[in-house]
Design a protein around this motif. Structure first.
Motif, PDB file in Angstrom:
ATOM      1  N   PHE A  32      -2.942   1.813  16.255  1.00  0.00           N
ATOM      2  CA  PHE A  32      -1.830   1.880  15.314  1.00  0.00           C
ATOM      3  C   PHE A  32      -2.016   3.140  14.493  1.00  0.00           C
ATOM      4  O   PHE A  32      -3.093   3.392  13.960  1.00  0.00           O
ATOM      5  CB  PHE A  32      -1.816   0.658  14.389  1.00  0.00           C
ATOM      6  CG  PHE A  32      -1.487  -0.618  15.096  1.00  0.00           C
ATOM      7  CD1 PHE A  32      -0.174  -0.940  15.390  1.00  0.00           C
ATOM      8  CD2 PHE A  32      -2.484  -1.487  15.486  1.00  0.00           C
ATOM      9  CE1 PHE A  32       0.138  -2.121  16.049  1.00  0.00           C
ATOM     10  CE2 PHE A  32      -2.180  -2.667  16.146  1.00  0.00           C
ATOM     11  CZ  PHE A  32      -0.869  -2.988  16.427  1.00  0.00           C
ATOM     12  N   LYS A  33      -0.962   3.925  14.419  1.00  0.00           N
ATOM     13  CA  LYS A  33      -0.994   5.145  13.619  1.00  0.00           C
ATOM     14  C   LYS A  33      -0.128   4.878  12.392  1.00  0.00           C
ATOM     15  O   LYS A  33       1.056   4.565  12.512  1.00  0.00           O
ATOM     16  CB  LYS A  33      -0.440   6.315  14.427  1.00  0.00           C
ATOM     17  CG  LYS A  33      -0.754   7.652  13.858  1.00  0.00           C
ATOM     18  CD  LYS A  33      -0.366   8.736  14.839  1.00  0.00           C
ATOM     19  CE  LYS A  33      -0.949  10.056  14.420  1.00  0.00           C
ATOM     20  NZ  LYS A  33      -0.651  11.100  15.385  1.00  0.00           N
ATOM     21  N   ILE A  34      -0.744   4.969  11.210  1.00  0.00           N
ATOM     22  CA  ILE A  34      -0.064   4.639   9.964  1.00  0.00           C
ATOM     23  C   ILE A  34       0.051   5.884   9.105  1.00  0.00           C
ATOM     24  O   ILE A  34      -0.962   6.520   8.793  1.00  0.00           O
ATOM     25  CB  ILE A  34      -0.838   3.546   9.187  1.00  0.00           C
ATOM     26  CG1 ILE A  34      -0.983   2.286  10.049  1.00  0.00           C
ATOM     27  CG2 ILE A  34      -0.145   3.228   7.874  1.00  0.00           C
ATOM     28  CD1 ILE A  34      -1.868   1.223   9.444  1.00  0.00           C
ATOM     29  N   LYS A  35       1.278   6.237   8.731  1.00  0.00           N
ATOM     30  CA  LYS A  35       1.499   7.386   7.844  1.00  0.00           C
ATOM     31  C   LYS A  35       1.397   6.919   6.405  1.00  0.00           C
ATOM     32  O   LYS A  35       1.958   5.891   6.036  1.00  0.00           O
ATOM     33  CB  LYS A  35       2.866   8.003   8.096  1.00  0.00           C
ATOM     34  CG  LYS A  35       2.914   8.812   9.364  1.00  0.00           C
ATOM     35  CD  LYS A  35       4.050   9.808   9.280  1.00  0.00           C
ATOM     36  CE  LYS A  35       3.976  10.726  10.454  1.00  0.00           C
ATOM     37  NZ  LYS A  35       3.587  12.054  10.129  1.00  0.00           N
ATOM     38  N   VAL A  36       0.676   7.710   5.614  1.00  0.00           N
ATOM     39  CA  VAL A  36       0.515   7.423   4.191  1.00  0.00           C
ATOM     40  C   VAL A  36       1.105   8.581   3.395  1.00  0.00           C
ATOM     41  O   VAL A  36       1.489   9.601   3.958  1.00  0.00           O
ATOM     42  CB  VAL A  36      -0.974   7.206   3.824  1.00  0.00           C
ATOM     43  CG1 VAL A  36      -1.549   6.010   4.570  1.00  0.00           C
ATOM     44  CG2 VAL A  36      -1.798   8.444   4.113  1.00  0.00           C
ATOM     45  N   TYR A  82       0.808  -1.219   0.000  1.00  0.00           N
ATOM     46  CA  TYR A  82       0.000   0.000   0.000  1.00  0.00           C
ATOM     47  C   TYR A  82       0.845   1.275   0.000  1.00  0.00           C
ATOM     48  O   TYR A  82       0.305   2.367   0.181  1.00  0.00           O
ATOM     49  CB  TYR A  82      -0.944   0.002   1.206  1.00  0.00           C
ATOM     50  CG  TYR A  82      -2.015  -1.055   1.099  1.00  0.00           C
ATOM     51  CD1 TYR A  82      -3.101  -0.891   0.247  1.00  0.00           C
ATOM     52  CD2 TYR A  82      -1.934  -2.222   1.847  1.00  0.00           C
ATOM     53  CE1 TYR A  82      -4.083  -1.857   0.153  1.00  0.00           C
ATOM     54  CE2 TYR A  82      -2.914  -3.200   1.754  1.00  0.00           C
ATOM     55  CZ  TYR A  82      -3.979  -3.004   0.898  1.00  0.00           C
ATOM     56  OH  TYR A  82      -4.959  -3.973   0.799  1.00  0.00           O
ATOM     57  N   ASN A  83       2.125   1.127  -0.161  1.00  0.00           N
ATOM     58  CA  ASN A  83       3.032   2.284  -0.190  1.00  0.00           C
ATOM     59  C   ASN A  83       2.877   3.144   1.087  1.00  0.00           C
ATOM     60  O   ASN A  83       2.768   4.367   1.017  1.00  0.00           O
ATOM     61  CB  ASN A  83       2.804   3.113  -1.460  1.00  0.00           C
ATOM     62  CG  ASN A  83       3.959   4.054  -1.716  1.00  0.00           C
ATOM     63  OD1 ASN A  83       5.072   3.842  -1.240  1.00  0.00           O
ATOM     64  ND2 ASN A  83       3.693   5.107  -2.468  1.00  0.00           N
ATOM     65  N   LEU A  84       2.869   2.451   2.227  1.00  0.00           N
ATOM     66  CA  LEU A  84       2.749   3.145   3.514  1.00  0.00           C
ATOM     67  C   LEU A  84       4.119   3.648   3.934  1.00  0.00           C
ATOM     68  O   LEU A  84       5.138   3.113   3.531  1.00  0.00           O
ATOM     69  CB  LEU A  84       2.173   2.186   4.566  1.00  0.00           C
ATOM     70  CG  LEU A  84       0.833   1.529   4.203  1.00  0.00           C
ATOM     71  CD1 LEU A  84       0.471   0.491   5.242  1.00  0.00           C
ATOM     72  CD2 LEU A  84      -0.259   2.573   4.069  1.00  0.00           C
ATOM     73  N   ARG A  85       4.145   4.683   4.749  1.00  0.00           N
ATOM     74  CA  ARG A  85       5.422   5.280   5.142  1.00  0.00           C
ATOM     75  C   ARG A  85       5.919   4.771   6.486  1.00  0.00           C
ATOM     76  O   ARG A  85       7.087   4.473   6.646  1.00  0.00           O
ATOM     77  CB  ARG A  85       5.299   6.795   5.188  1.00  0.00           C
ATOM     78  CG  ARG A  85       4.966   7.365   3.839  1.00  0.00           C
ATOM     79  CD  ARG A  85       4.761   8.836   3.935  1.00  0.00           C
ATOM     80  NE  ARG A  85       5.320   9.430   2.721  1.00  0.00           N
ATOM     81  CZ  ARG A  85       5.794  10.629   2.661  1.00  0.00           C
ATOM     82  NH1 ARG A  85       5.791  11.388   3.714  1.00  0.00           N
ATOM     83  NH2 ARG A  85       6.254  11.103   1.534  1.00  0.00           N
ATOM     84  N   ASP A  86       5.058   4.701   7.467  1.00  0.00           N
ATOM     85  CA  ASP A  86       5.501   4.352   8.814  1.00  0.00           C
ATOM     86  C   ASP A  86       4.311   3.843   9.618  1.00  0.00           C
ATOM     87  O   ASP A  86       3.181   4.292   9.421  1.00  0.00           O
ATOM     88  CB  ASP A  86       6.092   5.598   9.484  1.00  0.00           C
ATOM     89  CG  ASP A  86       6.789   5.280  10.793  1.00  0.00           C
ATOM     90  OD1 ASP A  86       7.240   4.136  10.964  1.00  0.00           O
ATOM     91  OD2 ASP A  86       6.883   6.190  11.634  1.00  0.00           O
ATOM     92  N   ILE A  87       4.575   2.914  10.530  1.00  0.00           N
ATOM     93  CA  ILE A  87       3.536   2.389  11.418  1.00  0.00           C
ATOM     94  C   ILE A  87       4.069   2.464  12.841  1.00  0.00           C
ATOM     95  O   ILE A  87       5.173   1.996  13.126  1.00  0.00           O
ATOM     96  CB  ILE A  87       3.179   0.930  11.075  1.00  0.00           C
ATOM     97  CG1 ILE A  87       2.613   0.829   9.665  1.00  0.00           C
ATOM     98  CG2 ILE A  87       2.176   0.380  12.078  1.00  0.00           C
ATOM     99  CD1 ILE A  87       2.372  -0.592   9.201  1.00  0.00           C
ATOM    100  N   LYS A  88       3.277   3.054  13.726  1.00  0.00           N
ATOM    101  CA  LYS A  88       3.653   3.137  15.138  1.00  0.00           C
ATOM    102  C   LYS A  88       2.484   2.639  15.984  1.00  0.00           C
ATOM    103  O   LYS A  88       1.329   2.820  15.628  1.00  0.00           O
ATOM    104  CB  LYS A  88       3.989   4.569  15.530  1.00  0.00           C
ATOM    105  CG  LYS A  88       5.264   5.061  14.901  1.00  0.00           C
ATOM    106  CD  LYS A  88       5.644   6.419  15.409  1.00  0.00           C
ATOM    107  CE  LYS A  88       6.945   6.833  14.736  1.00  0.00           C
ATOM    108  NZ  LYS A  88       7.294   8.195  15.005  1.00  0.00           N
TER     109      LYS A  88
END
Length: 145
Positions: free
Chosen positions: A99-103, A80-86
């Protein structure tokens, strides 16, 4: 007023437990115990007064489930071309993992909504296939730019 007269008066003017007893009790206890957990059923009411919520309120079973879901979400990054997951947990109000996912910044709001639904559905399928469906009621997956 004697005890019998007092009891008869209470029968004639029944009180609302929540309004007359529970709420004032909780309000008075907030100075010393700002956090409370109230559990009730038809037989009893359990009130737990806490100065703060315990650090690890959830069981190992939750910890293992969160770890599995986190690993699964990391596998979705390239697809999904995600940037970061925290991972975050807010224990202020009890167990609330998220979960906070940067797109990508270029994703449209409409595509963000679709992506959010798709990821949550995939996590739901993954959780169900791994017998960890109990956690989904408390879990938040937040997509942000």
């Amino acid at each position: 007023m004697n005890l019998t007269a007092n009891s008869i008066e209470k029968l004639n003017n029944p009180s609302d437990f929540k309004r007359d007893i529970l709420n004032p009790f909780l309000e008075n206890s907030k100075m010393h115990y700002p956090n409370s957990i109230i559990e009730s059923n038809s037989h009893k009411v359990n009130i737990i007064l806490l100065k703060k919520f315990p650090e690890n309120k959830y069981s190992f079973e939750y910890e293992e489930a969160i770890s599995l879901i986190f690993k699964f979400l990391k596998q979705l990054i390239p697809k999904y071309n995600l940037r970061d997951i925290k991972f975050f947990e807010n224990l202020e109000y009890g167990f609330n993992p998220s979960f906070k996912i940067k797109v990508s910044n270029s994703i449209s709001s409409q595509d963000l909504t679709k992506l959010s639904d798709e990821i949550f559905n995939k996590v739901g399928d993954f959780a169900e296939s791994n017998d960890i469906e109990f956690i989904l009621d408390d879990l938040s997956i937040i997509l942000c730019r």
